[in-house]
Motif scaffolding. Sequence first.
Motif, PDB file in Angstrom:
ATOM      1  N   ARG A 153      -8.176  -9.537  -5.354  1.00 52.94           N
ATOM      2  CA  ARG A 153      -7.315 -10.287  -4.440  1.00 52.94           C
ATOM      3  C   ARG A 153      -7.473 -11.806  -4.584  1.00 52.94           C
ATOM      4  N   LEU A 154      -8.291 -12.218  -5.525  1.00 51.33           N
ATOM      5  CA  LEU A 154      -8.520 -13.640  -5.716  1.00 51.33           C
ATOM      6  C   LEU A 154      -7.228 -14.426  -5.985  1.00 51.33           C
ATOM      7  N   ARG A 175      11.613 -14.322  -9.932  1.00 49.29           N
ATOM      8  CA  ARG A 175      10.208 -14.303 -10.322  1.00 49.29           C
ATOM      9  C   ARG A 175       9.660 -12.877 -10.267  1.00 49.29           C
ATOM     10  N   ILE A 176       9.047 -12.475 -11.381  1.00 46.93           N
ATOM     11  CA  ILE A 176       8.479 -11.128 -11.532  1.00 46.93           C
ATOM     12  C   ILE A 176       6.974 -11.270 -11.742  1.00 46.93           C
ATOM     13  N   VAL A 177       6.184 -10.456 -11.048  1.00 50.26           N
ATOM     14  CA  VAL A 177       4.729 -10.516 -11.162  1.00 50.26           C
ATOM     15  C   VAL A 177       4.179  -9.159 -11.582  1.00 50.26           C
ATOM     16  N   PHE A 178       3.380  -9.180 -12.648  1.00 47.28           N
ATOM     17  CA  PHE A 178       2.629  -7.995 -13.064  1.00 47.28           C
ATOM     18  C   PHE A 178       1.152  -8.286 -12.816  1.00 47.28           C
ATOM     19  N   LEU A 179       0.579  -7.596 -11.846  1.00 50.65           N
ATOM     20  CA  LEU A 179      -0.841  -7.750 -11.540  1.00 50.65           C
ATOM     21  C   LEU A 179      -1.607  -6.727 -12.375  1.00 50.65           C
ATOM     22  N   VAL A 180      -2.462  -7.216 -13.264  1.00 48.92           N
ATOM     23  CA  VAL A 180      -3.139  -6.376 -14.252  1.00 48.92           C
ATOM     24  C   VAL A 180      -4.631  -6.359 -13.938  1.00 48.92           C
ATOM     25  N   THR A 181      -5.155  -5.216 -13.472  1.00 57.33           N
ATOM     26  CA  THR A 181      -6.547  -5.152 -13.058  1.00 57.33           C
ATOM     27  C   THR A 181      -7.004  -3.702 -12.954  1.00 57.33           C
ATOM     28  N   ASP A 182      -8.298  -3.519 -12.767  1.00 58.72           N
ATOM     29  CA  ASP A 182      -8.821  -2.172 -12.519  1.00 58.72           C
ATOM     30  C   ASP A 182      -9.067  -1.945 -11.032  1.00 58.72           C
ATOM     31  N   GLY A 183      -8.831  -2.988 -10.214  1.00 62.87           N
ATOM     32  CA  GLY A 183      -8.976  -2.863  -8.768  1.00 62.87           C
ATOM     33  C   GLY A 183     -10.397  -2.911  -8.263  1.00 62.87           C
ATOM     34  N   THR A 188     -18.046  -8.348  -1.464  1.00 60.07           N
ATOM     35  CA  THR A 188     -17.490  -7.866  -0.212  1.00 60.07           C
ATOM     36  C   THR A 188     -16.881  -9.036   0.547  1.00 60.07           C
ATOM     37  N   ALA A 189     -15.656  -8.817   0.993  1.00 61.99           N
ATOM     38  CA  ALA A 189     -14.939  -9.864   1.733  1.00 61.99           C
ATOM     39  C   ALA A 189     -14.178  -9.200   2.867  1.00 61.99           C
ATOM     40  N   PRO A 190     -14.757  -9.129   4.068  1.00 63.61           N
ATOM     41  CA  PRO A 190     -14.109  -8.437   5.185  1.00 63.61           C
ATOM     42  C   PRO A 190     -12.760  -9.049   5.557  1.00 63.61           C
ATOM     43  N   ASP A 191     -12.591 -10.345   5.307  1.00 62.92           N
ATOM     44  CA  ASP A 191     -11.323 -11.005   5.635  1.00 62.92           C
ATOM     45  C   ASP A 191     -10.528 -11.310   4.367  1.00 62.92           C
ATOM     46  N   ALA A 192     -10.572 -10.392   3.405  1.00 65.78           N
ATOM     47  CA  ALA A 192      -9.872 -10.596   2.140  1.00 65.78           C
ATOM     48  C   ALA A 192      -8.380 -10.759   2.386  1.00 65.78           C
ATOM     49  N   PRO A 193      -7.744 -11.710   1.711  1.00 63.88           N
ATOM     50  CA  PRO A 193      -6.311 -11.943   1.922  1.00 63.88           C
ATOM     51  C   PRO A 193      -5.480 -10.792   1.375  1.00 63.88           C
TER      52      PRO A 193
END
Length: 350
Positions: A153-154, A175-183, A188-193
């Motif tokens: 989520r960075l 605008r098209i976004v491809f988010l490429v990750t393994d998740g 740990t970020a309890p308030d992750a955006p």
Amino acid sequence: MRFHPIVPAFVVIVPAAVGVVVCTVAGWRSRRRLAWLRRALAVVLLALVAARPGSAPRQAGGLGSDLDVYFVIDRTASMVAEDHDGSRPRFDGVRADVVAIARALPGARFSLVGFDNDVQTMLPLVSDVTALVNAVDVMRPEVTAYSTGSSPRLPVAYLQETMTTSTDDEPDRRRIVFLVTDGEATVTAPDAPTFDAVADVIDGGAVLGYGSTTGGRMRGWDGVERTAQPFIIDPETGEEAVSRIDERELEAMADELDVPYVHREGPGGIRAALTAVDASGRQATGAELPVRDDRGWVFALALLTLVLWEAAVVARDVTQAMAAFPGDAGRSWPLLRWRSPARPLDGVDP
């Protein structure tokens, strides 16, 4: 025929004219007029090559698009885990998929964004697919020693700002976004955006997930290319670290972005990643793409022939000059064995 010199015309014409005059005068005073004629012709041909002769510009059909495609790629160590398509690094699949998507969207503009401990623009928006391919080829994971943990989520804040600015600057583009990750998150970020705000400023894309539930070992990266890097060791267990895909997180991010989630396990089937991309905005732009046929190669080929001819003559003259030395000093050179001793030395003008 039209000319498009690679330098200002006078830079081509003046030296060429001087060269021809010098060769003409020298040839007039020499018995070897053919040699000087050859050199004058070489000067003319060189000038013609520099002048870039070609056909008159004509309009060619091209394909334009109103799409700006952003590949947001996870560069953390887990993305080199060896569980893609068997035992290949996940990054190999990423490279292949980015290229396949780009080629499926001709005429679009592409940008490459990488994130690990920070978010960086690796390639700004370009319409040149070759530039994108080269950028992906040289992309490497973060240096293992500098890793401080990661979160998929960075890029939220970066994407929200970039997409908003792009919308304000060019509202007619999509605008098209491809988010490429393994998740996988290692902090740990309890308030992750969340990506909810990003969904409001994009027009499609996909979340592409890499990895397996079984997981794969990861080789470290120290910034130096070598045949094989050692596997990363988990400091808590002392054993080789294993990375596993987090599909729950990947599906959650896809829901927030309002785009599909696609699990990428091997090559092929990239069309599944394009189901939320409307490419109907492509249009012919032939009037904007003037092209011309370059004819300089014809003169370059003729110039090469003269250069080879000149080289052969010089080699012959050097051979004859070496043979003119007294005794066996000159004859000891292997290239002289073919020469007849009676042949006159014609490489030197009187």
